[in-house]
Write a protein that holds these residues in place. Structure first.
Motif, PDB file in Angstrom:
ATOM      1  N   GLY A 747       0.615  -1.175   0.129  1.00  0.00           N
ATOM      2  CA  GLY A 747       0.160  -0.118   0.266  1.00  0.00           C
ATOM      3  C   GLY A 747       0.975   0.970   0.000  1.00  0.00           C
ATOM      4  N   TYR A 748       2.492   1.267  -0.478  1.00  0.00           N
ATOM      5  CA  TYR A 748       2.704   2.946  -0.247  1.00  0.00           C
ATOM      6  C   TYR A 748       2.514   3.513  -1.407  1.00  0.00           C
ATOM      7  CZ  TYR A 748       4.920  -0.233  -4.393  1.00  0.00           C
ATOM      8  OH  TYR A 748       4.653  -0.966  -5.346  1.00  0.00           O
ATOM      9  N   SER A 749       2.928   4.916  -1.729  1.00  0.00           N
ATOM     10  CA  SER A 749       2.700   5.769  -2.017  1.00  0.00           C
ATOM     11  C   SER A 749       3.544   5.580  -3.314  1.00  0.00           C
ATOM     12  CB  SER A 749       2.798   6.487  -1.652  1.00  0.00           C
ATOM     13  OG  SER A 749       3.143   7.612  -2.276  1.00  0.00           O
ATOM     14  N   GLU A 750       3.372   5.183  -4.569  1.00  0.00           N
ATOM     15  CA  GLU A 750       4.087   5.354  -5.638  1.00  0.00           C
ATOM     16  C   GLU A 750       5.327   6.797  -5.307  1.00  0.00           C
ATOM     17  OE1 GLU A 750       2.339   5.182  -9.129  1.00  0.00           O
ATOM     18  OE2 GLU A 750       4.029   5.539 -10.502  1.00  0.00           O
ATOM     19  N   GLN A 751       4.529   7.653  -5.726  1.00  0.00           N
ATOM     20  CA  GLN A 751       5.709   8.848  -5.918  1.00  0.00           C
ATOM     21  C   GLN A 751       6.850   9.139  -4.923  1.00  0.00           C
ATOM     22  OE1 GLN A 751       4.836  11.017  -8.403  1.00  0.00           O
ATOM     23  NE2 GLN A 751       7.349  11.581  -7.489  1.00  0.00           N
ATOM     24  N   GLU A 752       6.383   8.295  -2.824  1.00  0.00           N
ATOM     25  CA  GLU A 752       7.225   8.191  -1.819  1.00  0.00           C
ATOM     26  C   GLU A 752       7.975   7.326  -2.196  1.00  0.00           C
ATOM     27  OE1 GLU A 752       5.501   7.575   1.916  1.00  0.00           O
ATOM     28  OE2 GLU A 752       4.208   9.444   1.743  1.00  0.00           O
ATOM     29  N   ASN A 777       4.094   0.763 -12.508  1.00  0.00           N
ATOM     30  CA  ASN A 777       4.371  -0.086 -10.933  1.00  0.00           C
ATOM     31  C   ASN A 777       2.709  -0.941 -10.906  1.00  0.00           C
ATOM     32  OD1 ASN A 777       4.075  -0.193  -8.050  1.00  0.00           O
ATOM     33  ND2 ASN A 777       2.802   1.516  -7.757  1.00  0.00           N
ATOM     34  N   GLN A 779       1.183  -2.737  -8.077  1.00  0.00           N
ATOM     35  CA  GLN A 779       1.511  -1.784  -6.808  1.00  0.00           C
ATOM     36  C   GLN A 779       1.381  -3.356  -6.116  1.00  0.00           C
ATOM     37  OE1 GLN A 779       0.546   1.222  -5.537  1.00  0.00           O
ATOM     38  NE2 GLN A 779       1.585   0.234  -3.751  1.00  0.00           N
TER      39      GLN A 779
END
Length: 788
Positions: A747-752, A777, A779
């Motif tokens: 569930g990470y944020s792609e941008q981060e 990505n 996910q």
RNA sequence: GCGCCAGUGGCGGAAUGGUAGACGCGCUGGUCUUAGGAACCAGUGGGCAACCGUGGGGGUUCGAGUCCCUCCUGGCGCACCA
């Protein structure tokens, strides 16, 4: 959810001793059965004996004993061997096909089949095995040789009993599609054996006679290219034209062709009228025409059939092209545009076939025809040790199938097996009776049933082996089909096709709701072992071989031994290990582990000393593990164990038993590495329950020691939440190539992620003076960065 | 000849189109010891490296051991089935 599970391994022939192949077969089934019992299923897991058959007669002569005594002694011995394997079998269902209580009901089934028109007697040219001195069914002849003896079969004309399996050819073929859990390979083999083809029957008028000659073809489109007719030597027309002597001579000539597939023919000096064209075409007897396929007669179109082409070349027959092709392509058998065929010119093959069949139908010279390769199943065997066929013959040559009330026809014990031929035939006391119905002198049928009849319905009898009728309809409908049937692939056609036929025939007679006997078929691989030979080319058993300074020597004599390739364990090559000795040395659990560990169960397994030893080491390691108690259980440990339960279950259900062993190693590697030793913890009980189907003896011992229980009741329920893995190693790719992995959470944020990834040296070095074109990505799975 | 299946380290084998080689055997080094058919620890695809690697060659795809085409090799089955 509990349900019935009928798990069955192909029952053994009681040859005297079990071999490792049996062990592997039964261990696989046992693991399934134990698993399903833990799941709360109603498990049926029987065992019995395929007890009629020739080896008993041969052994009886060799050892001066009686087939029955020999067989019963063997059963006793093999049963005790199986019991040492500690298999979870329903011994109360045990049956032996040579038992009166089994074969008397088989005689009933024979009568039922006869009354249903599915058993009949006819004169037939049959396969005769000169060594076993008996007839064989088509399925039992492999490459022209007997399936057991390997002796070239001879042709004999005998009056024989048959089962009309051809009545079910279409259904046997179609229902293969329903068998989703059967290996494709077996289905293909059965399909080929049934051999359906769609073609046409064409009637040729014989010139100068008021007679028609029927031929079968799948290529009626090539009719304009027909330049000869060829018939088999056994075709009726031959006997009408030639005398017996000439026919015999032709037969001899055909049998002694120089090379295989060499074409040979004799002109019958007879001709047919072409069904469309106004011309005569000659009739030949030819060696390449099969007498038991189609009509035993064909039309030859040399331009578009390889065999006809060869034949025409040899006998200078005309070759007429009717499908467009180059001359150098002849014989051209592919599709194409029709030529030289007034009614069909310009059409392709499929169109032409339809068109010409319609024409024949209208003109009454032919019709569409479906043909099958499969023949009816010849079931008469000229042997003593089998199920008597319940039939009597009268002196005038007529016969009568007995009533059920006259059963059983028991095999007489008192026979002499010394003479040639069937012992029943020589036993006048038994054979000659006074018919209770007619009071006439009568003689019993002395042929016995093919033993494949015995095995065609044993899985039904297992449902209730004590019943005073063959089976109970309600039970059949409730407990059949067999859910998992496990055995060797050598029965792909024989036993498995016969059983399918039986199930369908009995379904129609008894109104069962079951169409197929075996829902899932699993064919286990064979066990191989290196072979050993002395310089004198004598085979040596593995146990007699010792390794000294890297050389292999025969233990007793010191002879140098040469190691050969690994081959199927067989007595003749002596590359066998004895189950009893292995059990003695390594115990049942290690043996079970080895049977499933080194290769997938459907592939061959090579027996090695290292393999069985490391299996033993694993057993010791598990035992050692549970003797300690330390370390702290945390969520991660629980998750690992949950994953273990999940994987083992999945792998048992898919027969990936080798992966179950890997799962066990993975779990204990993990726990020992973390220094967590569970002892009488509830988690260890969970682990033991999963181990139980695979290594029942050790698991039971441990559950008793640790929990004071004498049984396992349940398969652990899986907590799905514990299967979710939130910490992941995320692979980072550039242009689809792996550069690094990042520890993160689902569930990470792609941008981060990308922000931190772009800081990494490895990534930065790749990105110098390039631009990011695109980022893919997936996910929680992978990130792929595309540069220009 | 036709059909089917399979080619992954030294070996047996893992991999829903997403980190190739899980797990085991073997091997290398080490530890311990009532010297064992042990056990334990570390390592083990190749290459010094960048990189290269799933029988060969093409292709599809952001990405192929996996899908498609083609060839090679091996195994199994059928084999004059008109």
């Amino acid at each position: 959810m509990s349900s019935k599970k009928y798990i069955l391994e192909m029952f053994p022939y009681p040859s005297g001793n079990i071999h490792m192949g049996h062990v592997r077969n039964y261990v696989i089934g046992d693991i399934c059965a134990r698993y399903h019992k833990l799941k709360g299923d109603q498990v049926i897991h029987p065992m019995g004996w395929d007890a009629f058959g020739l080896p008993a007669e041969n052994a009886a002569i060799q050892f001066k004993t009686h087939p029955q005594d020999w067989t019963l002694t063997n059963i006793e011995n093999m049963k005790s061997q199986l019991q040492r394997l500690n298999l979870d079998l329903d011994w109360d269902r045990e049956l032996a096909t040579c038992d009166e209580n089994y074969y008397r009901f088989q005689q009933e089934l024979f009568i039922d089949l006869y009354n249903a028109g599915l058993a009949y007697k006819k004169d037939a040219i049959v396969n005769w095995d000169p060594i076993d001195q008996t007839v064989l069914a088509n399925e039992q002849v492999i490459d022209g040789k007997g399936w057991r003896t390997g002796a070239p079969v001879e042709k004999k004309n005998l009056s024989q009993w048959f089962f009309k399996i051809t009545d079910y050819a279409e259904e046997l073929l179609n229902d293969l599609d329903k068998l989703e859990l059967w290996p494709e390979k077996v289905k293909t083999m059965q399909k080929n054996w049934i051999g359906k083809s769609i073609g046409a029957e064409i009637k040729f008028k014989i010139s100068g006679k008021d007679k028609l000659l029927n031929i079968y073809t799948t290529r009626p489109d090539t009719i304009y290219g027909a330049t000869f007719i060829a018939v088999s030597v056994n075709h009726q027309i031959v006997s009408e034209v030639l005398d017996k002597g000439s026919i015999e001579k032709i037969r001899k000539d055909f049998e002694t062709v120089n090379e295989e597939k060499e074409k040979l023919g004799v002109n019958l000096n007879l001709s047919c009228k072409h069904p469309i064209l106004d011309k005569e075409i000659p009739i030949y007897v030819a060696n390449f025409v099969l007498d038991n396929y189609g009509e035993g007669a064909i039309f030859g179109c040399p331009a578009h059939d390889e065999r006809d082409y060869e034949f025409a070349k040899k006998y200078s027959l005309p070759i007429i092209k009717v499908i467009e092709c180059k001359d150098e392509e002849l014989p051209y058998v592919g599709d194409g545009r029709l030529i030289n065929s007034p009614l069909l010119d310009g059409l392709n093959k499929a169109e032409a076939i339809n068109e010409i069949i319609e024409y024949f139908s209208k003109s009454g010279t032919g019709n569409k025809k479906i043909n099958y390769k499969i023949r009816d199943w010849g079931i008469s065997r000229q042997r003593y040790w089998g199920c008597p066929i319940p039939v009597v013959y009268y002196e005038d040559g007529s016969y009568r199938v007995l009533d059920k009330s006259e059963l059983p026809v028991l095999l007489p014990y008192d026979v002499s097996l010394e003479g040639k031929g069937n012992a029943l035939l020589n036993n006048e006391n038994w054979r000659k009776i006074k018919c209770p119905k007619t009071n006439k002198t009568a003689f019993r049928e002395t042929d016995t049933l093919d033993t494949f009849v015995d095995s065609s319905w044993y899985y039904i009898r297992f449902l209730n082996n004590k019943l005073d009728k063959p089976f109970d309809r309600e039970q059949v409908n409730k407990f059949l089909p067999v859910d998992k049937y496990i055995g060797g692939i050598e029965h792909a056609i024989l036993h498995l096709l016969y059983s399918r036929f039986f199930m369908k025939a009995l379904r129609d007679i008894y109104d069962f709701s079951v169409d197929e006997p075996f829902k899932q078929l699993f064919t286990q691989g064979m066990i191989t072992h290196k072979t050993y030979k002395t310089s004198k080319n004598e085979w040596v058993m593995p146990i007699e071989v010792v390794s000294v300074d890297g050389k292999l020597l025969k233990r007793k004599t010191g002879e140098i031994i040469e190691e050969g390739p690994s081959e199927k364990m067989s007595k003749s090559k002596k590359n066998v290990v004895e189950p009893d000795e292995i059990l003695e040395n390594y115990g049942i659990d290690a043996t079970r582990i080895f049977m499933i560990s080194d290769s997938p169960p459907d592939r061959e397994l090579e027996w090695t000393d290292e393999g069985i030893q490391s299996s033993k080491n694993l057993i010791n390691r598990i035992q050692r593990y549970f003797s300690e108690n330390k370390g702290e259980v945390n969520l991660e440990v629980e998750k690992q164990i949950e994953k273990f339960v999940y994987n083992v279950e999945k792998n048992i259900l898919s027969f990936s038993l080798n992966k179950c062993v890997a799962d066990i190693y993975t779990l204990f590697n993990y726990l020992e590495k973390k220094d967590i030793y569970l002892n009488n913890n509830k988690l260890s009980k969970k682990i033991l329950a999963c181990l139980y189907p695979i290594v029942p003896k050790l698991s039971l011992q441990l559950v008793e020691e640790l929990f004071n229980l004498n049984n396992f009741n349940d398969w652990p329920e899986i907590n799905k939440n514990l299967l979710i893995e939130d910490k992941i190693k995320l692979p980072i790719q550039i242009q689809g190539k792996l550069i690094t992995t990042i520890d993160t959470e689902k569930g990470y944020s792609e941008q981060e992620i990308l922000n931190s990834v772009y800081q990494l040296d490895k990534i930065r070095n790749k990105m110098l003076d390039k631009k990011v074109v695109k980022v893919i990505n997936v996910q929680d799975k992978i990130i792929n960065i595309i540069l220009n």
